[in-house]
Write a protein that holds these residues in place. Structure first.
Motif, PDB file in Angstrom:
ATOM      1  N   THR A   8      -6.843 -43.398  94.051  1.00 10.71           N
ATOM      2  CA  THR A   8      -8.161 -43.923  93.693  1.00 10.71           C
ATOM      3  C   THR A   8      -9.153 -42.786  93.700  1.00 10.71           C
ATOM      4  N   HIS A  10     -13.418 -41.919  94.008  1.00 15.01           N
ATOM      5  CA  HIS A  10     -14.665 -42.476  94.507  1.00 15.01           C
ATOM      6  C   HIS A  10     -15.803 -41.633  93.950  1.00 15.01           C
ATOM      7  N   THR A  12     -19.351 -42.900  93.873  1.00 13.48           N
ATOM      8  CA  THR A  12     -20.690 -43.384  94.194  1.00 13.48           C
ATOM      9  C   THR A  12     -21.379 -42.612  95.307  1.00 13.48           C
ATOM     10  N   ARG A  14     -21.309 -43.285  98.347  1.00 10.26           N
ATOM     11  CA  ARG A  14     -21.748 -44.231  99.376  1.00 10.26           C
ATOM     12  C   ARG A  14     -20.662 -44.294 100.445  1.00 10.26           C
ATOM     13  N   GLU A  16     -19.828 -46.250 102.917  1.00 10.12           N
ATOM     14  CA  GLU A  16     -19.105 -47.492 103.181  1.00 10.12           C
ATOM     15  C   GLU A  16     -18.074 -47.799 102.095  1.00 10.12           C
ATOM     16  N   LEU A  17     -18.340 -47.371 100.862  1.00  5.81           N
ATOM     17  CA  LEU A  17     -17.379 -47.592  99.784  1.00  5.81           C
ATOM     18  C   LEU A  17     -16.240 -46.586  99.836  1.00  5.81           C
ATOM     19  N   LEU A  18     -16.537 -45.374 100.273  1.00  4.65           N
ATOM     20  CA  LEU A  18     -15.477 -44.383 100.448  1.00  4.65           C
ATOM     21  C   LEU A  18     -14.492 -44.863 101.512  1.00  4.65           C
ATOM     22  N   ARG A  19     -15.005 -45.418 102.601  1.00  2.19           N
ATOM     23  CA  ARG A  19     -14.142 -45.956 103.657  1.00  2.19           C
ATOM     24  C   ARG A  19     -13.272 -47.083 103.116  1.00  2.19           C
ATOM     25  N   LYS A  20     -13.854 -47.984 102.322  1.00  2.00           N
ATOM     26  CA  LYS A  20     -13.078 -49.093 101.745  1.00  2.00           C
ATOM     27  C   LYS A  20     -11.988 -48.579 100.804  1.00  2.00           C
ATOM     28  N   ALA A  21     -12.297 -47.548 100.046  1.00  2.19           N
ATOM     29  CA  ALA A  21     -11.293 -46.967  99.148  1.00  2.19           C
ATOM     30  C   ALA A  21     -10.131 -46.390  99.955  1.00  2.19           C
TER      31      ALA A  21
END
Length: 67
Positions: A8, A10, A12, A14, A16-21
Motif C-alpha cells: 500500500t 500512503h 496524505t 496524516r 492516523e491514516l498511516l497507522r491504519k495502512a
C-alpha cells in the motif's frame, strides 16, 4: 490472506491514516510513504504484531520510485 503480502502507499501525510495502512498490511507487506508531513510529525506502530508480520516501511523521495 495467502501470505504473499499486500503493498500500500500512503500519500496524505496524516499520521492516523498511516497507522491504519500499516495495520492493514498482510504478512511481509510493504508500506510506502509518499506524502510529506510537517517536521516533527510522529506515528506510532505496535511493535509485537509488526515483528510477527515482517512488514516493510519505505519512504519515497524524488527519484526513488520506479514507474
Amino acid at each position: 490472506m495467502s501470505g504473499t503480502g499486500i503493498a500500500t502507499s500512503h500519500t496524505t501525510a496524516r499520521p492516523e491514516l498511516l497507522r491504519k495502512a500499516a495495520d492493514a498490511l498482510a504478512l511481509r507487506g510493504t508500506l510506502a510513504l509518499v506524502g510529506a508531513a510537517a517536521p516533527g510529525t510522529e506515528v506510532s506502530f505496535e511493535i509485537g504484531l509488526s515483528l510477527v508480520k515482517g512488514w516493510t516501511f519505505k519512504t519515497v523521495i524524488q527519484g526513488s520510485s520506479v514507474p
